[in-house]
Design a protein around this motif. Structure first.
Motif, PDB file in Angstrom:
ATOM      1  N   LEU A  44      13.662   5.070   4.025  1.00  0.00           N
ATOM      2  CA  LEU A  44      12.990   5.842   5.067  1.00  0.00           C
ATOM      3  C   LEU A  44      11.638   5.234   5.442  1.00  0.00           C
ATOM      4  N   VAL A  45      10.854   4.862   4.426  1.00  0.00           N
ATOM      5  CA  VAL A  45       9.532   4.272   4.699  1.00  0.00           C
ATOM      6  C   VAL A  45       9.670   2.928   5.380  1.00  0.00           C
ATOM      7  N   ALA A  46      10.599   2.109   4.899  1.00  0.00           N
ATOM      8  CA  ALA A  46      10.773   0.768   5.466  1.00  0.00           C
ATOM      9  C   ALA A  46      11.144   0.839   6.944  1.00  0.00           C
ATOM     10  N   VAL A  47      12.114   1.674   7.288  1.00  0.00           N
ATOM     11  CA  VAL A  47      12.565   1.727   8.679  1.00  0.00           C
ATOM     12  C   VAL A  47      11.527   2.415   9.569  1.00  0.00           C
ATOM     13  N   SER A  48      10.788   3.408   9.013  1.00  0.00           N
ATOM     14  CA  SER A  48       9.767   4.103   9.804  1.00  0.00           C
ATOM     15  C   SER A  48       8.635   3.158  10.187  1.00  0.00           C
ATOM     16  N   ILE A  49       8.169   2.371   9.221  1.00  0.00           N
ATOM     17  CA  ILE A  49       7.074   1.445   9.498  1.00  0.00           C
ATOM     18  C   ILE A  49       7.546   0.290  10.372  1.00  0.00           C
ATOM     19  N   ALA A  50       8.788  -0.163  10.170  1.00  0.00           N
ATOM     20  CA  ALA A  50       9.329  -1.240  11.013  1.00  0.00           C
ATOM     21  C   ALA A  50       9.421  -0.802  12.466  1.00  0.00           C
ATOM     22  N   GLU A  51       9.713   0.475  12.700  1.00  0.00           N
ATOM     23  CA  GLU A  51       9.880   0.983  14.067  1.00  0.00           C
ATOM     24  C   GLU A  51       8.554   1.384  14.711  1.00  0.00           C
ATOM     25  N   THR A  52       7.678   2.015  13.937  1.00  0.00           N
ATOM     26  CA  THR A  52       6.479   2.622  14.545  1.00  0.00           C
ATOM     27  C   THR A  52       5.173   2.030  14.040  1.00  0.00           C
ATOM     28  N   GLY A  53       5.229   1.125  13.077  1.00  0.00           N
ATOM     29  CA  GLY A  53       3.991   0.591  12.517  1.00  0.00           C
ATOM     30  C   GLY A  53       3.374   1.587  11.555  1.00  0.00           C
ATOM     31  N   PHE A  54       2.088   1.436  11.288  1.00  0.00           N
ATOM     32  CA  PHE A  54       1.424   2.257  10.280  1.00  0.00           C
ATOM     33  C   PHE A  54       0.960   3.607  10.822  1.00  0.00           C
ATOM     34  N   ALA A  55       1.325   3.918  12.072  1.00  0.00           N
ATOM     35  CA  ALA A  55       1.001   5.239  12.616  1.00  0.00           C
ATOM     36  C   ALA A  55       1.676   6.338  11.799  1.00  0.00           C
ATOM     37  N   VAL A  56       2.876   6.023  11.276  1.00  0.00           N
ATOM     38  CA  VAL A  56       3.595   7.020  10.487  1.00  0.00           C
ATOM     39  C   VAL A  56       2.846   7.348   9.198  1.00  0.00           C
ATOM     40  N   MET A  57       2.170   6.344   8.615  1.00  0.00           N
ATOM     41  CA  MET A  57       1.423   6.584   7.385  1.00  0.00           C
ATOM     42  C   MET A  57       0.224   7.498   7.641  1.00  0.00           C
ATOM     43  N   HIS A  58      -0.367   7.366   8.835  1.00  0.00           N
ATOM     44  CA  HIS A  58      -1.493   8.240   9.194  1.00  0.00           C
ATOM     45  C   HIS A  58      -1.041   9.697   9.241  1.00  0.00           C
ATOM     46  N   SER A  59       0.147   9.933   9.796  1.00  0.00           N
ATOM     47  CA  SER A  59       0.651  11.308   9.874  1.00  0.00           C
ATOM     48  C   SER A  59       0.953  11.852   8.472  1.00  0.00           C
ATOM     49  N   TYR A  60       1.438  10.972   7.578  1.00  0.00           N
ATOM     50  CA  TYR A  60       1.704  11.399   6.205  1.00  0.00           C
ATOM     51  C   TYR A  60       0.409  11.796   5.504  1.00  0.00           C
ATOM     52  N   VAL A  61      -0.624  10.989   5.670  1.00  0.00           N
ATOM     53  CA  VAL A  61      -1.907  11.263   5.010  1.00  0.00           C
ATOM     54  C   VAL A  61      -2.506  12.564   5.534  1.00  0.00           C
TER      55      VAL A  61
END
Length: 407
Positions: free
Chosen positions: A197-214
């Motif tokens: 899930l993390v690999a495909v999310s970051i590959a598709e959207t970049g690190f914006a997904v990590m900001h939402s997680y934080v």
């Protein structure tokens, strides 16, 4: 070859929290170094979400039915104020989660596809939908993931089975335990699913997904700290009429810290019993209230269910009026009581709350998967709040009773 086998064996023998953390880091590294490969392992995340989606309806049905059927009649009258504190605390946690979610709204990156869902237009439509979901065919409710219907039929079956023979009740209890074991197996696959899930999310959207997680994690942890250090002390003060912080901080230190690392309210019961004994509380009371609290005192779970559900609602662009938010608080409080005894149990009840807003099972299970990703800290903090509060409220009720007798 031997070196790699030894490394994999060591990883497999570590705690689930560390395994999930390794999966997150590995997924980030793969997405950065080889994004094409990351896209090719998307099926790992889909398999994990699919397994959760398959087992969760059965779990909720059997867990609720078995718990009610095997519930013993309360013969300890001094447990009543403790149970009231448990229920009020859980409801306050859900209300606090709604308030914080409105102040600091969270959004997620979800695959919503071509769904044609329409948001409910206020509390009237929510209640209308709720009533019809309650009378859904039980088989259809299980197969379609209608958690409202599942909950209603489980409650009905549990209440009728209270009058059944002990052998019948034990069968349902054993079935509930069996499904819980299956759920634990699926949860132990979380590191692999989180990796995909993390690999495909970051590959598709970049690190914006990590900001939402934080951001989501900060909202969850902030609400739980608010409950532990503000709301719970206030409830204790109302009960004992003196400074509550010595009691609250002692329970956080002696019970909350161990619960944070064990991540299991059930595993922390012996710790809480020993703490109650050291505090010289009434044994007939805490011997019942502590195990009971591990079942129904689920403020942290109510926070998790509420915050993640509202994050999904915000992501889909739905507007929530205050009556609907209050209804969500009530549903989250009731649902949280069914999260006991199962690792990640609060996450598996998110679809029940999401169904209030017409959010489908596919999207809801993606939210559950997000919860698994942030669960490295979220689940530990949630357990610490739940377990330490068991002792806080038990002690508060006992001290209040002593104060009454001393007057």
């Amino acid at each position: 070859m031997n070196l790699s086998s030894t490394l994999l064996a060591r990883i497999a023998n570590t705690s689930l929290v560390l395994q999930i953390f390794i999966g997150i880091v590995a997924g980030i590294l793969l997405a950065v170094i080889a994004p094409d490969w990351a896209m090719n392992i998307a099926f790992l995340g889909s398999l994990f979400v699919g397994a959760l989606k398959a087992i969760a309806p059965i779990l909720v049905f059997l867990l609720v039915a078995a718990s009610i059927a095997n519930q013993k009649k309360n013969t300890q009258t001094n447990l009543r104020p403790i149970i009231v504190l448990y229920l009020v605390g859980t409801l306050c946690a859900a209300l606090a989660a709604v308030s914080v979610s409105f102040l600091f709204p969270s959004t997620l990156i979800l695959q919503t596809g071509d769904q044609t869902m329409t948001p409910p237009q206020g509390i009237g439509e929510v209640l209308h939908t709720l009533l019809f979901k309650m009378v859904d065919n039980p088989v259809n409710a299980l197969s379609s993931g209608n958690y409202i219907g599942i909950l209603v039929w489980a409650l009905g079956l549990g209440l009728t089975l209270k009058h059944a023979s002990d052998a019948t009740k034990k069968v349902f209890w054993d079935m509930s335990h069996g499904v819980s074991v299956m759920v634990r197996f699926v949860i132990h696959l979380a590191p692999i699913g989180v990796f995909g899930l993390v690999a495909v999310s970051i590959a598709e959207t970049g690190f914006a997904v990590m900001h939402s997680y934080v951001h989501l994690l900060m909202v969850l942890l902030g609400t739980m700290l608010f409950m532990a250090l503000v709301v719970n002390p206030l409830l204790v003060f109302i009960k004992i009429r003196r400074n509550p912080y010595p009691l609250v901080l002692t329970c956080l230190r002696e019970s909350g810290v161990t619960a944070f690392f064990t991540r299991s309210s059930a595993a922390n019961i012996p710790v809480n019993m020993a703490l109650c004994e050291r505090m010289k509380l009434h044994e007939d009371t805490y011997s019942v209230s502590i195990p009971l609290g591990a079942t129904i005192n689920m403020g942290g779970a109510a926070i998790t269910i509420t915050v993640l559900t509202l994050a999904a609602v915000n992501t889909l662009g739905y507007s929530v009026d205050m009556p609907t938010a209050l209804l969500l608080s009530l549903v989250a409080s009731v649902s949280a009581c069914g999260a006991s005894g199962v690792a990640g149990g609060s996450l598996l009840l998110i679809p029940l709350a999401c169904s209030l807003f017409g959010i489908g099972n596919d999207v809801a299970m993606q939210v559950v998967a997000v919860g698994m990703i942030i669960g490295v800290l979220q689940d530990s903090t949630e357990t610490a709040l739940n377990s330490s509060t068991d002792v806080v409220f038990t002690a508060a009720a006992c001290l209040a009773e002593e104060r009454k007798q001393g007057q």
